[in-house]
Scaffold this active site. Structure first.
Site, PDB file in Angstrom:
ATOM      1  N   ASP A   1       0.848  -1.195   0.000  1.00  0.00           N
ATOM      2  CA  ASP A   1       0.000   0.000   0.000  1.00  0.00           C
ATOM      3  C   ASP A   1       0.886   1.250   0.000  1.00  0.00           C
ATOM      4  OD1 ASP A   1      -2.394   1.607   0.515  1.00  0.00           O
ATOM      5  OD2 ASP A   1      -1.630   1.776   2.564  1.00  0.00           O
TER       6      ASP A   1
ATOM      7  N   ASP B   1      -0.317   5.092   1.172  1.00  0.00           N
ATOM      8  CA  ASP B   1      -0.547   6.004   2.291  1.00  0.00           C
ATOM      9  C   ASP B   1      -0.589   5.264   3.631  1.00  0.00           C
ATOM     10  OD1 ASP B   1      -0.667   8.304   0.728  1.00  0.00           O
ATOM     11  OD2 ASP B   1      -2.785   8.001   0.295  1.00  0.00           O
TER      12      ASP B   1
ATOM     13  N   LYS C   1      -9.130  -4.600  -3.347  1.00  0.00           N
ATOM     14  CA  LYS C   1      -7.691  -4.719  -3.581  1.00  0.00           C
ATOM     15  C   LYS C   1      -7.263  -6.177  -3.769  1.00  0.00           C
ATOM     16  CE  LYS C   1      -5.791  -0.636  -1.215  1.00  0.00           C
ATOM     17  NZ  LYS C   1      -4.824  -0.221  -0.179  1.00  0.00           N
TER      18      LYS C   1
ATOM     19  N   ASP D   1      -1.775  -1.125   6.049  1.00  0.00           N
ATOM     20  CA  ASP D   1      -1.984  -0.446   7.330  1.00  0.00           C
ATOM     21  C   ASP D   1      -3.440  -0.198   7.700  1.00  0.00           C
ATOM     22  OD1 ASP D   1      -2.454   2.974   7.106  1.00  0.00           O
ATOM     23  OD2 ASP D   1      -2.209   1.760   5.313  1.00  0.00           O
TER      24      ASP D   1
ATOM     25  N   ASP E   1      -7.042  -2.622   3.274  1.00  0.00           N
ATOM     26  CA  ASP E   1      -5.981  -3.565   2.934  1.00  0.00           C
ATOM     27  C   ASP E   1      -6.324  -4.998   3.352  1.00  0.00           C
ATOM     28  OD1 ASP E   1      -4.309  -1.526   1.922  1.00  0.00           O
ATOM     29  OD2 ASP E   1      -3.595  -1.052   3.927  1.00  0.00           O
TER      30      ASP E   1
END
Length: 235
Positions: free
Chosen positions: A10, A12, A163, A186, A190
């Site tokens: 990922d 951010d 994702k 995070d 995710d």
């Protein structure tokens, strides 16, 4: 667990800090992995062209999953070709309903504003985190969308993509299985792409939901945690 042949990461809050500034240590580790023929795939809620530019600048070669799975790149003869998988009309219909409800049901008590790059999104709508996620999910429960909180924005996304499903498409096109990928993230968006990965890593600043499902939680936060994981399991 199969031998790890690729990394999925990922952006951010994972390779960047809480101010969205990229951590140099994560770039160094990713480039070291690439030099050892372990490609990195960028998997993010950001718009495709932001993710693609990040991939180019960092030096990753594994392709891109953007907009929470709504947009991917398929690498063909070294060229990344964009492919839209999510239906933005689902997001638009849900957003218009939410806007109507906030005006008429909640008497304009809440500010509803799209994020600055929302009009550049091809498969979803991003809004600022000025409204409680639970309220939005309740109002949109009858729509074919998923609502994700990335801690930077709230995303209204086609519920047929995420994702995880999109990463699997990109991986399979490259002859990779999901259990050959180390996934690092995070936040709650995710979860799906970590779920089917061979090695699940949550950085130290990750949501508890991600930490609970992870095979490994890094000691360090943000990009330093990414560096830690790549050093430990790849290099």
């Amino acid at each position: 667990m199969s031998k790890i042949k690729a990394i999925a990461v990922d952006i951010d809050g994972t390779i960047t800090n809480k101010h969205r500034k990229i951590c140099i240590s994560s770039i160094e580790a990713i480039r070291a992995a690439e030099a050892n023929n372990i490609p990195t795939k960028i998997v993010t809620g950001n718009i495709f062209f932001y993710a693609y530019a990040t991939s180019i600048l960092i030096g990753t070669s594994g392709g891109v999953v953007a907009e929470n799975g709504g947009v991917i790149s398929e690498v063909h003869e070294g060229i990344q070709k964009i492919k839209v998988l999510g239906d933005i009309n689902k997001a638009k219909n849900a957003y218009n309903h939410l806007k109507y409800q906030l005006i008429n049901k909640y008497n304009n008590r809440y500010d509803l504003n799209k994020v600055d790059d929302s009009d550049s999104r091809l498969s979803e709508i991003g809004i600022y985190r000025t409204i409680d996620e639970k309220l939005i999910k309740e109002e949109l429960k009858d729509f074919d969308v998923e609502v994700y909180d990335t801690k930077f924005a709230l995303h209204i996304t086609d519920n047929k993509v995420n994702k995880g499903t999109s990463l699997e498409i990109v991986a399979n096109k490259q002859g990779l299985k999901m259990d050959e990928i180390m996934a690092i993230g995070d936040s709650e968006n995710d979860i799906e792409f970590l779920a089917n990965a061979g090695l699940k890593v949550a950085v130290a600043n990750a949501d508890n939901s991600l930490k609970d499902m992870a095979d490994y939680v890094t000691i360090k936060k943000y990009g330093d945690g990414v560096h830690e994981a790549i050093e430990k399991f790849i290099l």
